[in-house]
Design a protein around this motif. Sequence first.
Motif, PDB file in Angstrom:
ATOM      1  N   ILE A  93       0.967  -1.485   0.082  1.00  0.00           N
ATOM      2  CA  ILE A  93      -0.357  -0.348   0.335  1.00  0.00           C
ATOM      3  C   ILE A  93       0.837   1.456   0.142  1.00  0.00           C
ATOM      4  O   ILE A  93       0.131   1.845  -0.458  1.00  0.00           O
ATOM      5  CB  ILE A  93      -1.060   0.071   1.408  1.00  0.00           C
ATOM      6  N   THR A  94       1.869   0.921   0.575  1.00  0.00           N
ATOM      7  CA  THR A  94       2.527   2.298   0.698  1.00  0.00           C
ATOM      8  C   THR A  94       3.543   2.717  -0.227  1.00  0.00           C
ATOM      9  O   THR A  94       3.426   4.097  -1.123  1.00  0.00           O
ATOM     10  CB  THR A  94       3.865   1.723   1.710  1.00  0.00           C
ATOM     11  N   PHE A  96       1.651   1.716  -3.170  1.00  0.00           N
ATOM     12  CA  PHE A  96       0.699   2.437  -4.631  1.00  0.00           C
ATOM     13  C   PHE A  96       0.995   4.117  -3.923  1.00  0.00           C
ATOM     14  O   PHE A  96       0.664   4.312  -4.993  1.00  0.00           O
ATOM     15  CB  PHE A  96      -1.102   1.475  -3.734  1.00  0.00           C
ATOM     16  N   ALA A  97       0.599   4.103  -3.105  1.00  0.00           N
ATOM     17  CA  ALA A  97       0.573   6.011  -2.934  1.00  0.00           C
ATOM     18  C   ALA A  97       1.625   6.370  -3.385  1.00  0.00           C
ATOM     19  O   ALA A  97       1.234   7.126  -4.480  1.00  0.00           O
ATOM     20  CB  ALA A  97       0.570   5.958  -1.116  1.00  0.00           C
ATOM     21  N   PHE A  98       2.886   6.489  -3.530  1.00  0.00           N
ATOM     22  CA  PHE A  98       4.443   6.283  -3.253  1.00  0.00           C
ATOM     23  C   PHE A  98       4.252   6.463  -5.653  1.00  0.00           C
ATOM     24  O   PHE A  98       4.170   7.521  -6.232  1.00  0.00           O
ATOM     25  CB  PHE A  98       5.472   5.919  -3.576  1.00  0.00           C
ATOM     26  N   LEU A 101      -0.438   7.830  -6.047  1.00  0.00           N
ATOM     27  CA  LEU A 101      -1.222   9.343  -6.167  1.00  0.00           C
ATOM     28  C   LEU A 101       0.064  10.633  -5.595  1.00  0.00           C
ATOM     29  O   LEU A 101       1.022  10.210  -5.775  1.00  0.00           O
ATOM     30  CB  LEU A 101      -1.382   9.142  -4.100  1.00  0.00           C
ATOM     31  N   ARG A 102      -0.851  11.600  -6.009  1.00  0.00           N
ATOM     32  CA  ARG A 102       0.227  12.609  -5.843  1.00  0.00           C
ATOM     33  C   ARG A 102       0.120  12.987  -4.056  1.00  0.00           C
ATOM     34  O   ARG A 102      -1.469  13.308  -3.979  1.00  0.00           O
ATOM     35  CB  ARG A 102      -0.382  13.764  -6.564  1.00  0.00           C
ATOM     36  N   PHE A 103       0.591  13.506  -3.258  1.00  0.00           N
ATOM     37  CA  PHE A 103       0.717  14.399  -2.569  1.00  0.00           C
ATOM     38  C   PHE A 103       1.927  15.095  -2.683  1.00  0.00           C
ATOM     39  O   PHE A 103       3.156  15.177  -2.521  1.00  0.00           O
ATOM     40  CB  PHE A 103       0.492  13.103  -1.199  1.00  0.00           C
ATOM     41  N   ARG A 107       8.721  13.575  -2.045  1.00  0.00           N
ATOM     42  CA  ARG A 107      10.466  14.038  -2.672  1.00  0.00           C
ATOM     43  C   ARG A 107      11.205  13.212  -1.188  1.00  0.00           C
ATOM     44  O   ARG A 107      11.865  12.301  -0.985  1.00  0.00           O
ATOM     45  CB  ARG A 107      11.449  14.576  -3.295  1.00  0.00           C
ATOM     46  N   SER A 110      10.662   9.993   0.120  1.00  0.00           N
ATOM     47  CA  SER A 110      10.967   8.830  -0.542  1.00  0.00           C
ATOM     48  C   SER A 110      12.565   8.833   0.614  1.00  0.00           C
ATOM     49  O   SER A 110      13.269   7.663   0.372  1.00  0.00           O
ATOM     50  CB  SER A 110      11.210   9.041  -1.877  1.00  0.00           C
ATOM     51  N   ILE A 157       9.411  -1.282   0.521  1.00  0.00           N
ATOM     52  CA  ILE A 157       8.210  -0.738  -0.316  1.00  0.00           C
ATOM     53  C   ILE A 157       9.780   0.026  -1.208  1.00  0.00           C
ATOM     54  O   ILE A 157       8.979   0.154  -2.766  1.00  0.00           O
ATOM     55  CB  ILE A 157       8.936   1.112   0.571  1.00  0.00           C
ATOM     56  N   THR A 161       8.112  -0.857  -5.479  1.00  0.00           N
ATOM     57  CA  THR A 161       7.844   0.257  -6.310  1.00  0.00           C
ATOM     58  C   THR A 161       8.656   0.224  -7.931  1.00  0.00           C
ATOM     59  O   THR A 161       7.352   0.512  -8.917  1.00  0.00           O
ATOM     60  CB  THR A 161       8.126   2.120  -5.851  1.00  0.00           C
TER      61      THR A 161
END
Lengths: 279, 299
Positions: A93-94, A96-98, A101-103, A107, A110, A157, A161
């Motif tokens: 899920i982490t 997936f977000a990276f 998704l935009r948030f 950077r 990460s 993670i 990714t």
Amino acid sequence: MTAVGKSQIPYRVFVQIVFVLFAITIIFALYYLVANSIKTAAEINVSQFTPPKSLNFSNIKYVWKKADIGVSFRNSLIICTSGCLISVCISLITGFAFTFLRFRGKRLLSYLIVSTMYISPMALVVPLYLQMRQLHLTNTFAGIIIIYLGITLAFAIYLMTTYLKAIPEEIIEAAVIDGCGNTGILLRIILPLMKPGIMVVGVINFSVMWNDLLFAFIFLQKVEKQTMMIAITSFRGAMGGGNMAYIMSSLLIATIPIMVIYLFTQKFFKEGMSMGAIK
Amino acid sequence: MKDEIRKKNNTLNAYLFLSPALIVLLFIFGYQIVRLFWFSLVKWEGYIYTTEFSNFLYYKQLFTKDMVFKSLFRSFIIIAVVLPVVIFATVFIVHNIYRKVSGWKFYRWLFFLPAIIPIVVQAIIWQYLLNINGPLNTILKALRLEFLVIDWFGNSKTAIFALCWVIIWRELGFSTVIFLAELAHIPPSLYESAMIDGANEWRLMRHITLPHLSRIIKLYIITMTIFILNNLFSIIFASTNGGPGYATMVLEYYIYLTAFRYTKTGLGTTIAVLLFLITMVLVIIYLRASSKKKLEGVF
């Protein structure tokens, strides 16, 4: 190819000599481990090189029952399997977000996550030990699993990714247009496509947890809670220069699960390498 | 305005997905590192910390301890031995595997095996193999090379090299996989045209393979340095215990002994701060070297 082949025979011979010598160290080390855990003490005294005369599993049976290896094996299996499953879910899920998704703060975050991969484990041990003792989590599986999650997550993670990036954006866009929410996309579209990534991350997490000595040694001091790596080290310490067949048997038991898992999942690693996910 | 709201919602949503990982990492790393620094500044009584400021007592002690700098220096000896050997050997191995020498598939599979044997198991097996009565010395005796018959792990002069050998043996498995993946980007035609020009294999290795690997070698040197400084506890614990004498005592192991065996927890955490800071400098160098574009981030 063939034109050059002839003039390069000395080179080819040199390469083969180097490769064969290195191969011998690997094959012999494995042979030594397996053969000497099957041989009897008397046979080992005669020679450490000879193959066993008969298939004799009494050493393995002995260490399993008498030397707490069986208990530790079970503990290790429980800790590593559950730790590995949780780590895979969280990293999926982490990741997936990276990837999708935009948030804000992506950077920086990460960088922070990746840097935890390299933080000195020994620097964490004292503060973590006092923390876990306060929370009454020393000598518990829950305590060690939380620690293992911490040390495996960053790499998991990172690897997730790289696999997730290989999923074409159009598939996700189509799902969004169809009115699929984030959770729906994750469960119904990404999960089925991610089998190779999940397997590779899972195996790596499992082996990191299985191989760990430092954290298990500090945080699981009770014999009935100890893991495989602690059991074989302390068994060897207790036996000293004593019965080598027993020691080799305990080492063999500690090696087999990881070997079997790797052999069964080998094809996923190969796929991963060819797509450049494993670096 | 509407766009603004969507962005905000998305950030919130993303952090919902990120929260499990962030909670675990903040608890295990962020919070504990803060505590580590704090612990190095307060007074300790055995295993119990007080809230009284120690006036940098342990930092002063740290600089009077010879062993801190000796053991740090030992890590750098190990790095100086292991890194060149692993890099040269790996370039040689991957070049020949990529050029498909006979048996390359078998070698590729076999050379990876040490990487999946548990590190503790390896340390113990090699202790037996290099024992004074072990297989290596038996072979050396049979070859009439008596002067080489040494208790490799038990002799204070050779113990550190025995340790290096175990690290090299294991590490070649990983480095081969990593370097091979990088080589996959070289078109085979590059080799063929160089061969038509009459280049031999050594020159191909030197002028085609090596330059293509330079980026990964640079990253590998930094990660291996970090690894050797920080992750030798299990090998040393299972083999030499820092001995014989102090021959294989590295900083990491010295922290363990100081904090947990000698009950000098304050000093132990302070040495841990030193190791943490050295590692962080290397991590920053690594992150700078690894991101190709400045704005991209790591993932």
